[in-house]
Scaffold this motif. Structure first.
Motif, PDB file in Angstrom:
ATOM      1  N   GLN A  49       0.808  -1.218   0.000  1.00 50.76           N
ATOM      2  CA  GLN A  49       0.000   0.000   0.000  1.00 50.76           C
ATOM      3  C   GLN A  49       0.844   1.272   0.000  1.00 50.76           C
ATOM      4  O   GLN A  49       0.302   2.359  -0.177  1.00 50.76           O
ATOM      5  CB  GLN A  49      -0.925   0.014   1.221  1.00 50.76           C
ATOM      6  CG  GLN A  49      -2.058  -0.990   1.148  1.00 50.76           C
ATOM      7  CD  GLN A  49      -2.950  -0.934   2.373  1.00 50.76           C
ATOM      8  OE1 GLN A  49      -2.584  -0.355   3.401  1.00 50.76           O
ATOM      9  NE2 GLN A  49      -4.126  -1.533   2.272  1.00 50.76           N
ATOM     10  N   ILE A  88      -7.974  -0.467   6.791  1.00 46.05           N
ATOM     11  CA  ILE A  88      -7.803  -1.279   5.585  1.00 46.05           C
ATOM     12  C   ILE A  88      -7.288  -0.424   4.432  1.00 46.05           C
ATOM     13  O   ILE A  88      -6.388  -0.816   3.695  1.00 46.05           O
ATOM     14  CB  ILE A  88      -9.132  -1.955   5.205  1.00 46.05           C
ATOM     15  CG1 ILE A  88      -9.636  -2.819   6.376  1.00 46.05           C
ATOM     16  CG2 ILE A  88      -8.947  -2.805   3.957  1.00 46.05           C
ATOM     17  CD1 ILE A  88      -8.683  -3.908   6.791  1.00 46.05           C
ATOM     18  N   SER A  89      -7.856   0.757   4.272  1.00 48.64           N
ATOM     19  CA  SER A  89      -7.387   1.664   3.228  1.00 48.64           C
ATOM     20  C   SER A  89      -6.306   2.569   3.799  1.00 48.64           C
ATOM     21  O   SER A  89      -6.270   2.844   5.002  1.00 48.64           O
ATOM     22  CB  SER A  89      -8.549   2.496   2.682  1.00 48.64           C
ATOM     23  OG  SER A  89      -9.126   3.280   3.720  1.00 48.64           O
ATOM     24  N   TRP A  90      -5.447   3.053   2.916  1.00 51.62           N
ATOM     25  CA  TRP A  90      -4.322   3.879   3.360  1.00 51.62           C
ATOM     26  C   TRP A  90      -4.392   5.231   2.686  1.00 51.62           C
ATOM     27  O   TRP A  90      -4.456   5.344   1.464  1.00 51.62           O
ATOM     28  CB  TRP A  90      -2.999   3.208   3.027  1.00 51.62           C
ATOM     29  CG  TRP A  90      -1.807   4.118   3.112  1.00 51.62           C
ATOM     30  CD1 TRP A  90      -1.026   4.553   2.088  1.00 51.62           C
ATOM     31  CD2 TRP A  90      -1.272   4.718   4.296  1.00 51.62           C
ATOM     32  NE1 TRP A  90      -0.038   5.374   2.545  1.00 51.62           N
ATOM     33  CE2 TRP A  90      -0.166   5.500   3.913  1.00 51.62           C
ATOM     34  CE3 TRP A  90      -1.631   4.673   5.639  1.00 51.62           C
ATOM     35  CZ2 TRP A  90       0.593   6.223   4.816  1.00 51.62           C
ATOM     36  CZ3 TRP A  90      -0.879   5.394   6.547  1.00 51.62           C
ATOM     37  CH2 TRP A  90       0.215   6.154   6.140  1.00 51.62           C
ATOM     38  N   LYS A  91      -4.383   6.263   3.513  1.00 54.28           N
ATOM     39  CA  LYS A  91      -4.324   7.634   3.027  1.00 54.28           C
ATOM     40  C   LYS A  91      -3.288   8.363   3.856  1.00 54.28           C
ATOM     41  O   LYS A  91      -3.473   8.539   5.063  1.00 54.28           O
ATOM     42  CB  LYS A  91      -5.681   8.330   3.145  1.00 54.28           C
ATOM     43  CG  LYS A  91      -5.684   9.739   2.573  1.00 54.28           C
ATOM     44  CD  LYS A  91      -7.059  10.378   2.685  1.00 54.28           C
ATOM     45  CE  LYS A  91      -7.046  11.793   2.112  1.00 54.28           C
ATOM     46  NZ  LYS A  91      -8.371  12.442   2.231  1.00 54.28           N
TER      47      LYS A  91
END
Length: 401
Positions: free
Chosen positions: A200, A392-395
């Motif tokens: 990611q 879970i998501s990467w920012k």
């Protein structure tokens, strides 16, 4: 224990209340025992200090330790030369100096106890096996840091953060697995070993945050005006009259950037670095390249942000990766330096970072400030990775993160 230890990797400007109590009681006992008044000395005044610890016993142990050290002498440690460190001999000390030596030895014995306790701890004492320079936090830094960053730094060094492994050990979680990849959720795994986090781009973002600070430091040094080296045509002899001492002129230490003029620099931020075609063509991309066409000199800097226990392994891996590139540059007639820099995830820098700052011309407090900036950048980015560990998501965070 981690708050007060003075020989640890992370040193805080705090002192133990227990240690100060013991030193105060020993000081009071010494005042009565070594008083100039004969009646006071012979009165046999005992200082109350509880049932588990006695000031008189601590003083006797300190005196025995000081006499033993006098017999052993002043051994040199590390790269010290003979006579480098001052050694106060017990037998030649005045009563006042002996009192100070005893109190210092009481503190040293307390510190040895804390150190021995840390070595016994399997998890919280891992820092005792680090081969890295120590990091000292001053009062000004402590007041400037946010509370959550202080908490993260302390708990990350001593591995007391609520990682999946620790929660499982404490009975707060059924399994010790990472939520992202299913691996063993240790602190090292979260900050440097998760495969999903790697794909990611979390670790790349972490690396680039530290690289941006390092590039800013080197860019400021590159932009400084440096006089060109002029070799004198004739060397003069300074004669000294009889009975006089020669005048020794201090010479400024040379650094790599003084060896040539017209330095240029490229940084691999955002994967946009292209190796200078004037040197050679290659697909390798070191993190920072500094070169001078005038002097045919090139400096390759490769940054790694590993787990603290893996700094030496990271240095060996990077040296092996770029060894052929260094040789190719030298075959083309370029004077080449390869410098690997290791900055630990928790803000502890390897000696290679200090060496780089010295070689580019930073000395004294300027070098300390630069190293502190690198450590804070790594620790701040790791703190952000920790808070986003289960997302879970990467920012990536903003500029302030």
């Amino acid at each position: 224990m981690g708050l007060y230890i003075r020989s640890g990797q992370l040193q805080l400007p705090l002192s133990s209340v227990v240690e100060e109590f013991k030193v105060a009681k020993c000081r009071l006992s010494l005042i009565y025992r070594d008083s100039r008044d004969q009646l006071t000395r012979e009165a046999g005044v005992r200082t109350r200090s509880g049932r588990k610890w006695a000031a008189s016993t601590a003083i006797d142990l300190a005196e025995c330790s000081l006499r033993t050290k006098e017999i052993i002498g002043n051994p040199c440690t590390g790269r010290q030369g003979l006579g480098t460190a001052h050694f106060q001999q017990w037998s030649k000390s005045s009563p006042r100096e002996k009192r100070i030596m005893i109190l210092d030895e009481v503190r040293n014995l307390e510190e040895e106890g804390r150190r021995a306790k840390s070595i016994e701890l399997v998890t919280q004492g891992v820092w005792t096996r680090w081969n890295l320079p120590k990091r000292t936090i001053t009062w000004s830094e402590l007041w400037r840091l946010e509370p959550f960053r202080i908490s993260f730094l302390l708990r990350a060094v001593y591995d007391t953060l609520p990682t999946p492994v620790n929660l499982h050990r404490w009975g707060r979680r059924e399994d010790p697995m990472c939520r992202l990849c299913g691996g063993k959720g240790t602190m090292a795994h979260i900050l440097s070993g998760c495969k999903i986090a790697l794909t990611q781009g979390r670790y790349r973002w972490h690396h680039d945050k530290v690289l941006a600070v390092l590039a800013d430091i080197l860019e400021k040094e590159r932009g400084k005006r440096r006089p060109a080296k002029v070799r004198p045509l004739l060397s003069t002899i300074a004669f000294v009259k009889e009975g006089q001492r020669p005048i020794v002129h201090s010479q400024a230490r040379q650094n790599l950037l003084q060896s040539a003029q017209g330095w240029e620099m490229e940084v691999d931020l955002g994967r946009r670095l292209h190796f200078p075609e004037a040197v050679l063509s290659t697909t390798l991309r070191p993190d920072i390249i500094m070169w001078s066409l005038e002097g045919k000199r090139i400096i390759l800097v490769e940054l790694t942000v590993p787990w603290e226990e893996g700094c030496e392994e990271a240095a060996e891996r990077k040296n092996g990766k770029y060894q052929q590139l260094v040789q190719d540059c030298r075959d083309k007639g370029w004077t080449t330096w390869l410098m690997t820099v290791e900055v630990g995830c928790r803000g502890f820098l390897a000696q290679s970072a200090w060496n780089l700052m010295t070689k580019v011309g930073l000395r004294g407090h300027l070098r300390k400030a630069a190293v502190r900036r690198l450590g804070e950048a790594a620790e701040r980015a790791s703190c952000w990775l920790w808070h986003k560990r289960e997302g879970i998501s990467w920012k990536p965070g903003g500029e302030g993160q």
